[in-house]
Design an enzyme around this catalytic site. Structure first.
Site, mmCIF file in Angstrom:
data_model
loop_
_atom_site.group_PDB
_atom_site.id
_atom_site.type_symbol
_atom_site.label_atom_id
_atom_site.label_comp_id
_atom_site.label_asym_id
_atom_site.label_seq_id
_atom_site.Cartn_x
_atom_site.Cartn_y
_atom_site.Cartn_z
ATOM 1 N N LYS A 1 18.290 -5.299 -59.952
ATOM 2 C CA LYS A 1 19.244 -4.445 -60.666
ATOM 3 C C LYS A 1 19.597 -4.683 -61.922
ATOM 4 O O LYS A 1 19.611 -4.015 -62.703
ATOM 5 C CB LYS A 1 20.667 -4.484 -59.531
ATOM 6 C CG LYS A 1 20.451 -3.616 -58.172
ATOM 7 C CD LYS A 1 21.606 -3.824 -57.112
ATOM 8 C CE LYS A 1 20.971 -3.437 -55.873
ATOM 9 N NZ LYS A 1 22.155 -3.764 -54.845
ATOM 10 N N GLN B 1 27.461 -7.167 -53.827
ATOM 11 C CA GLN B 1 26.310 -7.189 -53.009
ATOM 12 C C GLN B 1 26.642 -7.449 -51.837
ATOM 13 O O GLN B 1 27.392 -8.245 -51.332
ATOM 14 C CB GLN B 1 25.230 -7.993 -53.908
ATOM 15 C CG GLN B 1 23.967 -8.106 -52.724
ATOM 16 C CD GLN B 1 22.920 -6.773 -53.165
ATOM 17 O OE1 GLN B 1 23.199 -6.089 -54.144
ATOM 18 N NE2 GLN B 1 22.156 -6.590 -52.209
ATOM 19 N N ASP C 1 28.632 1.892 -56.001
ATOM 20 C CA ASP C 1 27.758 1.826 -55.203
ATOM 21 C C ASP C 1 28.296 2.925 -54.104
ATOM 22 O O ASP C 1 27.632 3.128 -52.971
ATOM 23 C CB ASP C 1 27.983 0.437 -54.505
ATOM 24 C CG ASP C 1 26.792 -0.250 -54.145
ATOM 25 O OD1 ASP C 1 25.474 0.285 -54.298
ATOM 26 O OD2 ASP C 1 26.692 -1.285 -53.926
HETATM 27 N N1 GUN Z 1 22.853 -4.531 -49.489
HETATM 28 C C1 GUN Z 1 21.808 -3.848 -48.925
HETATM 29 N N2 GUN Z 1 21.754 -2.740 -49.703
HETATM 30 C C2 GUN Z 1 22.818 -2.524 -50.520
HETATM 31 C C3 GUN Z 1 23.245 -1.687 -51.523
HETATM 32 O O1 GUN Z 1 22.539 -0.577 -51.465
HETATM 33 N N3 GUN Z 1 24.308 -2.034 -52.473
HETATM 34 C C4 GUN Z 1 24.728 -3.315 -52.274
HETATM 35 N N4 GUN Z 1 25.952 -3.668 -52.791
HETATM 36 N N5 GUN Z 1 24.351 -4.150 -51.148
HETATM 37 C C5 GUN Z 1 23.357 -3.702 -50.544
#
Ligand code: GUN
Length: 293
Positions: A54, A98, A121
């Site tokens: 990311k 995350q 998110d």
């Molecule tokens: N863990 C698995 N997929 C995601 C996501 O799309 N965003 C976040 N923050 N954590 C995740």
């Protein structure tokens, strides 16, 4: 006849170029550089790798990325304190926590502590609540479900009036993608571990979204001829013939299902690249909204 392959990699690449151009324009014309803060608690290797991907994608698009790393034993107060500070920081337009968080932490309270206007998110309980309600708009759409919808639209799927079946009911993918399909006027069925005769339910779907985390579970005889199949799964399976001893597969048995479906995403190379792309898009949206104030 073999299905049309929905190339998420190519679609994501094109969108990221458009986003990078928009970021450059914001910088040059408005003096605004979008910024995202990532919060990673603990040392889950998959999470570390996602956060790295990311951050790299943000930097490539000209978005500032601020990485925050807390130890596994961080307290609820420490995590919420950091998020509080980031929520007040004007250089941070988006905050990404995350998931999964270590089990001693209260995930709902932590996601709820993110400033709503920085919730790129889309996991803040108010954003999810709005997504679940008729006639309400969340400030941000969760990235993976958003990516699935873009892929369906780019592939030319008629969503309104379609029978859509979602396999899986996770907070991150299954539930929000089902709500997005409903908002787009599909008739939606959500399947889970207790669903009876899963193949028969899936066979009714004009749009089938697989998000269960079971390698190659969806077989050719689960799929209606001509259906749009979106495979969100990303599963590591042993493969002694592969150089590394493993390979990645989706939730859909791609080789056989592509002979039945009308259009299908591969995995890898389908939904995966779209998730990060939608995060970039949401971050630019968050930054642009600060200009309107
Ligand atoms: N863990 C698995 N997929 C995601 C996501 O799309 N965003 C976040 N923050 N954590 C995740």
């Amino acid at each position: 006849m073999s299905a049309k392959i929905i190339d998420g990699g190519a679609i994501a690449k094109e969108m990221r170029q458009e986003i990078a151009a928009e970021v450059e324009q914001l910088r040059a014309e408005q003096g605004l550089t979008p910024g995202i803060a990532t919060v990673l608690v603990g040392e889950n290797p998959a999470s570390q790798s996602y956060v790295r991907m990311k951050s790299r994608a943000c930097e490539k698009a000209g978005i500032l990325s601020f990485g925050h790393y807390l130890p596994e034993e961080a307290t609820q107060e420490e995590v919420e304190g950091l998020i509080h500070d980031l929520s007040a920081d004007p250089t941070v337009h988006g905050i990404l926590v995350q998931l999964p968080l270590p089990s001693h932490l209260d995930e709902e309270a932590i996601l709820g502590s993110v400033a709503l206007e920085k919730d790129v998110d889309g996991f803040h309980p108010i954003n999810i609540g709005r997504l679940a309600m008729k006639g309400r708009e969340p400030l941000f759409i969760p990235c993976t479900p958003y990516g699935c919808m873009v892929l369906l639209e780019k592939a030319g799927a008629q969503i309104e009036g379609a029978e859509a079946v979602v396999l899986g009911r996770s907070n991150i993918v299954g539930l929000p993608v089902a709500m997005l399909l409903l908002h787009a006027n599909a008739t939606v069925t959500i399947c889970h571990s207790r669903t009876k005769d899963l193949p028969a339910v899936c066979r009714k779907a004009g749009i089938l979204v697989a998000a269960v985390g079971r390698p190659e579970m969806v077989k050719a005889d689960w799929v209606k001829p001509g259906a749009y199949v979106i495979d969100v799964g990303s599963n590591k399976v042993d493969d002694p013939t592969a150089e590394k001893g493993y390979r990645w597969v989706g939730d859909v048995a791609f080789d056989e299902v592509k002979e039945v479906a009308g259009a299908i995403t591969p995995s890898p190379g389908g939904v995966g690249p779209m998730t990060i792309t939608m995060l970039l898009k949401n971050t630019v949206t968050a930054a642009k909204r600060t200009l309107a104030d």
